[in-house]
Design an enzyme around this catalytic site. Structure first.
Site, PDB file in Angstrom:
ATOM      1  CG  ASP A  67       3.815 -16.803  -4.026  1.00  0.00           C
ATOM      2  OD1 ASP A  67       4.701 -16.754  -3.147  1.00  0.00           O
ATOM      3  OD2 ASP A  67       2.919 -17.680  -4.064  1.00  0.00           O
TER       4      ASP A  67
ATOM      5  CG  ASP B 102       3.090 -16.619   0.760  1.00  0.00           C
ATOM      6  OD1 ASP B 102       3.061 -16.209  -0.422  1.00  0.00           O
ATOM      7  OD2 ASP B 102       3.473 -15.925   1.713  1.00  0.00           O
TER       8      ASP B 102
ATOM      9  CG  ASP C  23       7.701 -13.396  -2.330  1.00  0.00           C
ATOM     10  OD1 ASP C  23       8.396 -13.225  -3.350  1.00  0.00           O
ATOM     11  OD2 ASP C  23       7.147 -14.486  -2.061  1.00  0.00           O
TER      12      ASP C  23
ATOM     13  CG  ASP D 213      -0.442   6.619   1.229  1.00  0.00           C
ATOM     14  OD1 ASP D 213      -0.923   6.260   0.141  1.00  0.00           O
ATOM     15  OD2 ASP D 213      -1.074   6.569   2.307  1.00  0.00           O
TER      16      ASP D 213
ATOM     17  CD  GLU E 285      -2.258   8.849  -2.943  1.00  0.00           C
ATOM     18  OE1 GLU E 285      -3.244   8.199  -3.301  1.00  0.00           O
ATOM     19  OE2 GLU E 285      -2.021   9.061  -1.745  1.00  0.00           O
TER      20      GLU E 285
HETATM   21  C1  NOJ Z   1      -3.553   6.024  -1.025  1.00  0.00           C
HETATM   22  C2  NOJ Z   1      -3.164   4.639  -1.407  1.00  0.00           C
HETATM   23  O1  NOJ Z   1      -2.811   4.625  -2.767  1.00  0.00           O
HETATM   24  C3  NOJ Z   1      -4.354   3.767  -1.088  1.00  0.00           C
HETATM   25  O2  NOJ Z   1      -4.203   2.470  -1.612  1.00  0.00           O
HETATM   26  C4  NOJ Z   1      -4.536   3.746   0.398  1.00  0.00           C
HETATM   27  O3  NOJ Z   1      -5.701   3.022   0.714  1.00  0.00           O
HETATM   28  C5  NOJ Z   1      -4.684   5.162   0.950  1.00  0.00           C
HETATM   29  N1  NOJ Z   1      -3.723   6.060   0.393  1.00  0.00           N
HETATM   30  C6  NOJ Z   1      -4.517   5.170   2.442  1.00  0.00           C
HETATM   31  O4  NOJ Z   1      -3.173   4.939   2.789  1.00  0.00           O
END
Ligand code: NOJ
Length: 564
Positions: free
Chosen positions: A31, A35, A39, A217, A277
């Site tokens: 940080d 705050d 960041d 993601d 992922e």
């Molecule tokens: C996978 C991400 O790693 C996780 O942190 C997130 O909550 C979900 N996808 C939804 O985006």
């Protein structure tokens, strides 16, 4: 076993076949403005640390403007920076300086859903059913006489129905929209070309600013089965580790998206890449994301969710490498991330890292937790992972052997999973507590530039014991986990046979995982009673002190085998 016989030398193949990538959970890393939240400038100030650790790349979790209902995985603008984290100019400077330090930089892209505060979703709410604005998301009429029942039986990953009913402009209850995650994360409709075009623009926006790639993601989730059929299973829960045949995961259509994205990535110089992922199994389904015209890497979640058990781990390693060899892709090993209980705890308690685990499974029995044993195992696991063929992803704090934070008071829990599970699952905050940089509590153990900030007033509270895992405390200590990671990463760089390439299993008994790599390098991980080092071998690194020639239990060693 031998993989990729035709693999070019390490300096002639794409960097992502071998890289060790460090995951930065931006909110908890450093940080710079006091705050209590991490960041972009905080990351920039710590680039020398990352360089001295020896990682090849960093991946930054979502840094876009977001109401932070799921800490950035609810994006309201894909082409800007969250004001709490800095500015676009800060991001550009970070990208440049990361490169100056000889590292690559990946950003997270969240294409399955946006925030409900995204201008498109706000427009969809204001528009009428059937409008082009609604068509960017997945709106449906409800079932039942008055549409009072959700359109199908899908359950959200965080708990409860995956559908939420809205109030229409006339004040009456109206359509439902799909959210596979939190209510504040409406799913995009990937049957709409505008969504495709938007994300292609987003990719180019960041590629133009120099990023080396993307972590995608929920990469297995964007395309839903036509007609949104009910889940036909006794338990329709939308677990991330879902078995096959869920109509919202791993549909064939996602691969068309990645073929297009790959062309965009390849149109830029310098081996730009993407890592999926994708919580899919078995490994052959992961391999489909890594076909030569699709993505470069996909996290190996089978490995992450395997128990501390040699036969199981070995089976997973074989399964993954065999499946990926079919498509010529490297493995991407991972033991930790921001969604699972940290490996120090997991390996000790025998927890599996499935996202759908209940509180007890996720957090285990705290009374039984033996941190010394957990740490020993996590260190040994790291040397196993870093010696295997392919690349590896490590999560901030893993190099410090940080344990899971189990003492966060209930009123400080922030993960949407907590409320959505009706407070039965404490969620993932325990692996997301801000890093301790210094041993003294000043400035939340050095996390914050505000010297007056107390550890409990970081955005997630740090416990009093946090300082004993600090970077400062471990720096230069030959016995520390930080030192072990630095040494392992340095050896990985200097050993041409490490990273992607061939490996050969060595039979050293049922309680041992052992294999060699080119250059007479071998890794042995002993899960059972003490064993002897291979005769004449020279020890390069061990996860715990050896006793003479003996490898104790839960210990991994890297050795140079004698050639004689
Ligand atoms: C996978 C991400 O790693 C996780 O942190 C997130 O909550 C979900 N996808 C939804 O985006």
């Amino acid at each position: 076993m031998s993989t990729h016989p035709a693999l070019p030398a390490r300096n002639q193949r794409p960097w992502w076949r071998d890289a060790v990538t460090y995951q930065i959970y931006i909110r908890s890393f450093a940080d710079s403005n006091g705050d209590g939240k991490g960041d972009v400038e905080g990351i920039r100030s710590r680039l020398p640390y990352l360089r001295s650790l020896g990682v090849d790349a960093i991946w930054i979790t979502p840094w876009y403007p977001s109401p932070q209902n799921d800490h950035g995985y609810d994006v309201s603008d894909y082409m800007n920076i969250e004001p709490d984290y800095g500015t676009l100019a800060d991001a550009e400077r970070l990208i440049k300086e990361t490169h100056d330090h000889g590292m690559k930089l990946l950003v997270d892209i969240v294409p399955n859903h946006s925030s409900d505060q995204h201008v498109w979703f706000q427009q969809a709410l204001a528009a009428a059913p059937g409008s082009p604005e609604r068509d960017r998301y997945i709106f449906r009429e409800g079932k039942g006489a008055n549409g009072e029942l959700p359109p199908n039986n899908w359950q959200a990953v965080f708990g409860g129905s995956a559908w939420h009913r809205i109030t229409e402009a006339d004040g009456k209850l109206g359509q439902w929209y799909l959210h596979l995650f939190a209510v504040e994360q409406p799913d995009f409709n990937w049957e709409n070309q505008e969504i495709h075009e938007h994300f292609e623009e987003v990719l180019k926006f960041w590629l133009d600013r120099g990023v080396d790639g993307f972590r995608i993601d929920v990469a297995h989730g964007m395309v839903k089965a036509p007609g949104l059929p009910d889940v036909v299973a006794a338990d329709p829960k939308a677990e991330m580790l879902a078995p096959e045949n869920r109509p919202f995961w791993d549909q064939d259509g996602v691969h068309e998206i990645y073929r297009k994205w790959r062309k965009i990535l390849d149109s830029y110089p310098g081996d730009r890449m993407a890592v999926a992922e994708a919580w899919v199994s078995p490994a052959s389904r992961i391999a489909r994301y890594l076909r030569p015209d699709e993505l470069a890497n996909s996290f190996n979640f089978d490995f992450l969710s395997s128990p501390w058990e040699p036969a199981e781990l070995k089976k997973m390693i074989n399964r993954s490498m065999d499946a990926l060899a079919e498509v010529g892709a490297p493995s991407s090993w991972v033991f930790n991330n921001h969604d699972v209980v940290r490996s120090v705890d997991r390996f000790d308690l025998g927890l599996l890292a499935g996202n759908a685990n209940t509180t007890l499974e996720r957090h285990g029995d705290a009374k039984k937790f033996d941190i010394a044993r957990g740490t020993r195992r996590a260190r040994a696991g790291a040397l196993l992972m870093l010696a295997l063929p392919g690349g590896a992803y490590i999560y901030q704090g893993e190099e410090l052997a940080l344990p899971e934070a189990r003492d966060i008071p209930e009123d400080r829990l922030t993960d949407p999973r907590w409320e959505m599970s009706l407070r039965t699952d404490r969620g993932r905050d325990g692996c997301r507590v801000p890093l301790p940089w210094t041993s003294l509590p000043i400035g939340a153990f050095g996390f914050s530039s505000d010297a007056n900030r107390e550890p409990e007033h970081a955005w997630l509270p740090q416990g009093d014991h946090w300082g004993k895992f600090s970077v400062e405390g471990q720096d230069g200590d030959p016995a520390s986990t930080l030192t072990m990671y630095r040494q392992a990463l340095a050896i990985r760089k200097s050993e041409a046979g490490l990273g992607d390439g061939a490996m050969t299993w060595i039979d050293a008994g049922d309680d041992v995982i052992a294999f060699s790599r080119p250059g007479n390098f071998a890794c042995l991980l002993n899960f059972g009673a003490a064993i002897e080092l291979p005769a004449g071998s020279e020890v390069l690194l061990s996860s715990n002190p050896l006793v003479g020639n003996v490898i104790p239990t839960d210990t991994a060693v890297w050795v140079r085998l004698s050639v004689g």
